[in-house]
Write a protein that holds these residues in place. Structure first.
Motif, PDB file in Angstrom:
ATOM      1  N   ILE A 197       7.841  -0.425   3.950  1.00 15.67           N
ATOM      2  CA  ILE A 197       7.642  -1.767   3.389  1.00 15.67           C
ATOM      3  C   ILE A 197       8.817  -2.678   3.707  1.00 15.67           C
ATOM      4  CG2 ILE A 197       7.449  -3.064   1.222  1.00 15.67           C
ATOM      5  CD1 ILE A 197       5.968  -0.567   0.109  1.00 15.67           C
ATOM      6  N   ASN A 198      10.022  -2.184   3.487  1.00 16.74           N
ATOM      7  CA  ASN A 198      11.199  -3.029   3.694  1.00 16.74           C
ATOM      8  C   ASN A 198      11.417  -3.367   5.160  1.00 16.74           C
ATOM      9  OD1 ASN A 198      12.093  -3.447   1.002  1.00 16.74           O
ATOM     10  ND2 ASN A 198      12.885  -1.354   0.940  1.00 16.74           N
ATOM     11  N   ASN A 199      11.005  -2.482   6.038  1.00 14.79           N
ATOM     12  CA  ASN A 199      11.082  -2.817   7.467  1.00 14.79           C
ATOM     13  C   ASN A 199      10.217  -4.028   7.793  1.00 14.79           C
ATOM     14  OD1 ASN A 199      12.880  -0.826   8.197  1.00 14.79           O
ATOM     15  ND2 ASN A 199      11.303   0.658   8.774  1.00 14.79           N
ATOM     16  N   GLN A 200       9.124  -4.193   7.065  1.00 11.57           N
ATOM     17  CA  GLN A 200       8.223  -5.336   7.297  1.00 11.57           C
ATOM     18  C   GLN A 200       8.714  -6.594   6.579  1.00 11.57           C
ATOM     19  OE1 GLN A 200       5.887  -4.744   9.507  1.00 11.57           O
ATOM     20  NE2 GLN A 200       6.455  -2.568   9.502  1.00 11.57           N
ATOM     21  N   LEU A 201       9.243  -6.425   5.361  1.00  6.52           N
ATOM     22  CA  LEU A 201       9.599  -7.582   4.538  1.00  6.52           C
ATOM     23  C   LEU A 201      10.990  -8.126   4.826  1.00  6.52           C
ATOM     24  CD1 LEU A 201       8.089  -6.561   1.058  1.00  6.52           C
ATOM     25  CD2 LEU A 201       7.098  -7.999   2.851  1.00  6.52           C
ATOM     26  N   ASN A 238      13.538 -11.836   4.247  1.00 11.61           N
ATOM     27  CA  ASN A 238      14.700 -11.625   3.375  1.00 11.61           C
ATOM     28  C   ASN A 238      14.282 -11.086   2.006  1.00 11.61           C
ATOM     29  OD1 ASN A 238      16.607 -12.575   5.291  1.00 11.61           O
ATOM     30  ND2 ASN A 238      16.096 -14.698   4.747  1.00 11.61           N
ATOM     31  N   ILE A 239      13.300 -10.215   2.022  1.00 13.01           N
ATOM     32  CA  ILE A 239      12.825  -9.576   0.793  1.00 13.01           C
ATOM     33  C   ILE A 239      13.165  -8.099   0.863  1.00 13.01           C
ATOM     34  CG2 ILE A 239      10.793  -8.967  -0.586  1.00 13.01           C
ATOM     35  CD1 ILE A 239       9.460 -11.507   0.463  1.00 13.01           C
ATOM     36  N   HIS A 240      13.718  -7.565  -0.217  1.00  9.40           N
ATOM     37  CA  HIS A 240      14.043  -6.137  -0.281  1.00  9.40           C
ATOM     38  C   HIS A 240      13.476  -5.548  -1.574  1.00  9.40           C
ATOM     39  CE1 HIS A 240      16.242  -2.445   0.601  1.00  9.40           C
ATOM     40  NE2 HIS A 240      16.578  -2.406  -0.679  1.00  9.40           N
ATOM     41  N   ILE A 241      12.641  -4.526  -1.410  1.00  6.77           N
ATOM     42  CA  ILE A 241      12.033  -3.856  -2.558  1.00  6.77           C
ATOM     43  C   ILE A 241      12.874  -2.629  -2.913  1.00  6.77           C
ATOM     44  CG2 ILE A 241       9.958  -2.738  -3.444  1.00  6.77           C
ATOM     45  CD1 ILE A 241       9.582  -5.680  -2.826  1.00  6.77           C
ATOM     46  N   LYS A 242      13.314  -2.550  -4.165  1.00  3.51           N
ATOM     47  CA  LYS A 242      14.187  -1.453  -4.584  1.00  3.51           C
ATOM     48  C   LYS A 242      13.408  -0.193  -4.948  1.00  3.51           C
ATOM     49  CE  LYS A 242      17.796  -4.549  -6.324  1.00  3.51           C
ATOM     50  NZ  LYS A 242      18.610  -4.936  -7.509  1.00  3.51           N
ATOM     51  N   LEU A 279      -1.954   1.241   3.834  1.00  6.91           N
ATOM     52  CA  LEU A 279      -1.252   0.423   4.820  1.00  6.91           C
ATOM     53  C   LEU A 279      -0.370   1.287   5.711  1.00  6.91           C
ATOM     54  CD1 LEU A 279      -0.226  -2.739   2.743  1.00  6.91           C
ATOM     55  CD2 LEU A 279      -2.159  -2.465   4.300  1.00  6.91           C
ATOM     56  N   TYR A 280       0.298   2.250   5.082  1.00  5.59           N
ATOM     57  CA  TYR A 280       1.164   3.138   5.859  1.00  5.59           C
ATOM     58  C   TYR A 280       0.352   3.944   6.867  1.00  5.59           C
ATOM     59  CZ  TYR A 280       4.672   6.674   6.958  1.00  5.59           C
ATOM     60  OH  TYR A 280       5.549   7.483   7.624  1.00  5.59           O
ATOM     61  N   LEU A 281      -0.762   4.488   6.429  1.00  5.18           N
ATOM     62  CA  LEU A 281      -1.602   5.287   7.324  1.00  5.18           C
ATOM     63  C   LEU A 281      -2.143   4.452   8.476  1.00  5.18           C
ATOM     64  CD1 LEU A 281      -3.677   7.458   4.815  1.00  5.18           C
ATOM     65  CD2 LEU A 281      -1.729   8.160   6.193  1.00  5.18           C
ATOM     66  N   ARG A 282      -2.416   3.190   8.188  1.00  5.10           N
ATOM     67  CA  ARG A 282      -3.018   2.317   9.209  1.00  5.10           C
ATOM     68  C   ARG A 282      -2.012   1.863  10.258  1.00  5.10           C
ATOM     69  NH1 ARG A 282      -4.191  -0.281  12.749  1.00  5.10           N
ATOM     70  NH2 ARG A 282      -5.835  -1.839  13.037  1.00  5.10           N
ATOM     71  N   TYR A 283      -0.762   1.610   9.831  1.00  3.73           N
ATOM     72  CA  TYR A 283       0.158   0.936  10.739  1.00  3.73           C
ATOM     73  C   TYR A 283       1.354   1.770  11.182  1.00  3.73           C
ATOM     74  CZ  TYR A 283      -2.351  -3.323   9.598  1.00  3.73           C
ATOM     75  OH  TYR A 283      -3.325  -4.271   9.441  1.00  3.73           O
ATOM     76  N   ASN A 284       1.510   2.966  10.646  1.00  2.00           N
ATOM     77  CA  ASN A 284       2.666   3.769  11.027  1.00  2.00           C
ATOM     78  C   ASN A 284       2.228   4.892  11.955  1.00  2.00           C
ATOM     79  OD1 ASN A 284       4.847   5.952  10.732  1.00  2.00           O
ATOM     80  ND2 ASN A 284       5.777   4.190   9.725  1.00  2.00           N
TER      81      ASN A 284
END
Length: 395
Positions: A272-276, A280-284, A367-372
């Motif tokens: 997720i963070n690689n995309q966001l 300039n968005i970071h999910i903790k 989403l992970y399964l689809r795009y990774n």
């Protein structure tokens, strides 16, 4: 000799040579088939194929497609393969999927070889699942040059996508353009896998067919039979049954293996963070509060599908109410559906709005399964957890 007579003589000789070559090709093809000790198809069997809606039987092969140069090679299904139940199921699933997807374009697929060889309908299919991608520069290509260029653009795009997911390429441009059914079937199955089509789970668990390979040597067709794998049983076990019930899988993780959630969360957070990072968005942490208003889902889809959403024009950049958040999530779901993810199968908007953490995991997992490209590794690591509860289908 008059010009009219010369033209008539030239045309006559050309037709004779054409007929002679076709006769030679028919004879060579029959010799190749006979060398395999294959019995010819009777008229009754041919009619039965037609009545049952059968496709691509051996008797429909055009001998002209086997006018091979020395050293050239062609492949075709062994006749009995057409009676294989898994083959029939696969063909029906593919036809239904293509005609359903292309119905808005008033396109009806009747023959994979004749309808798909020039790349135009494949381009339309890509546009249906990825509206931001435009590979068709003109209307239906008519000249041989424009058909080959269209097919080349479409295949280059698809093969680039397939390479990113480590999908093997089992065809060439020339094979597709020459209406090679084996190559086209491999291509269609790869396209279905790439777009993660829901009806893909209706395919058989495996498809292994006998294929006749013919090669022209010294003016004759040398033949051999090989076993060609179109659908792999192990892959289907990972991507079909497990994916079809990922709601149960996530529930199982929460209920019976909560110690495994930490590893899954790290993988999803990194994805997720690689995309966001672009925004300039970071999910903790994987927490519903970061996704409940739908904005981060929209940003995710925007980056994953490589387009820009004008939030202040179409949606609520700072949603203040449940209705506004609902509208954002609804748009995100629509974008996922357009990308080939049947997200409603796993998630409901109201569950996200009410703070259901499991629903969020299911969505991000999809989403992970689809795009990774390494998604199968994650799915496999979760699917093959050690048993904890005897009634669990996954653990």
């Amino acid at each position: 000799m008059s010009s009219t007579t010369e033209s008539s003589s030239f045309l006559s000789n050309t037709l004779k040579r054409r007929q002679q070559k076709r006769h030679e090709a028919t004879k060579i093809l029959q010799e190749g088939i006979s060398s395999l000790n294959l019995s010819p198809t009777s008229n009754e069997q041919q009619q039965q194929h037609i009545n049952e809606g059968g496709t691509y039987p051996l008797f429909n092969i055009d001998p002209e497609s086997y006018l091979l140069d020395e050293g050239d090679e062609r492949s075709m299904l062994e006749p009995n393969s057409y009676n294989n139940p898994n083959f029939k199921q696969t063909i029906n699933v593919l036809f239904n999927w293509l005609n359903t997807s292309l119905s808005k374009e008033s396109i009806i697929i009747r023959s994979f070889e004749d309808d798909l060889y020039d790349g135009y309908i494949l381009g339309k299919l890509i546009e249906y699942y990825q509206p931001n991608i435009r590979l068709l520069h003109h209307d239906i290509p008519l000249s041989e040059e424009s058909k080959k260029k269209t097919l080349e653009r479409v295949l280059n795009y698809l093969e680039t996508c397939f390479n990113q997911q480590n999908q093997p390429i089992k065809w060439t441009l020339e094979q597709i353009y020459n209406r090679d059914f084996i190559a086209i079937l491999h291509l269609l199955l790869s396209v279905m896998k790439f777009f993660n089509i829901k009806s893909r789970y209706d395919l058989p668990k495996n498809l292994l067919l006998k294929v006749i390979v013919v090669k022209k040597t010294n003016g004759l067709l040398q033949t051999r039979i090989i076993n060609e794998c179109f659908i792999d049983d192990q892959e289907r076990g990972l991507t079909s049954e497990a994916s079809k019930k990922q709601g149960d899988l996530i529930d199982t993780l929460f209920d019976l293996a909560p110690d495994k959630l930490g590893n899954v969360e790290k993988i999803l957070l990194n994805f997720i963070n690689n995309q966001l990072n672009r925004y300039n968005i970071h999910i903790k942490q994987i927490d519903i509060q970061y996704f409940q208003d739908g904005l981060n889902l929209l940003y995710l889809m925007s980056n994953l599908e490589n387009y820009f959403i004008i939030l202040n024009k179409y949606q609520h950049k700072k949603p203040l109410s449940r209705d506004q958040s609902y509208a954002n999530i609804q748009l995100a779901f629509q974008l996922m559906n357009q990308a080939g993810i049947d997200i409603e199968q796993y998630c409901r908007i109201n569950d996200l709005l009410t703070g259901n953490q499991r629903t969020l995991y299911r969505l991000l997992f999809q989403l992970y399964l689809r795009y990774n490209k390494d998604s199968n590794n994650l799915l496999q690591s979760i699917t093959f957890l050690q048993p904890v509860h005897i009634d669990s289908p996954f653990l």
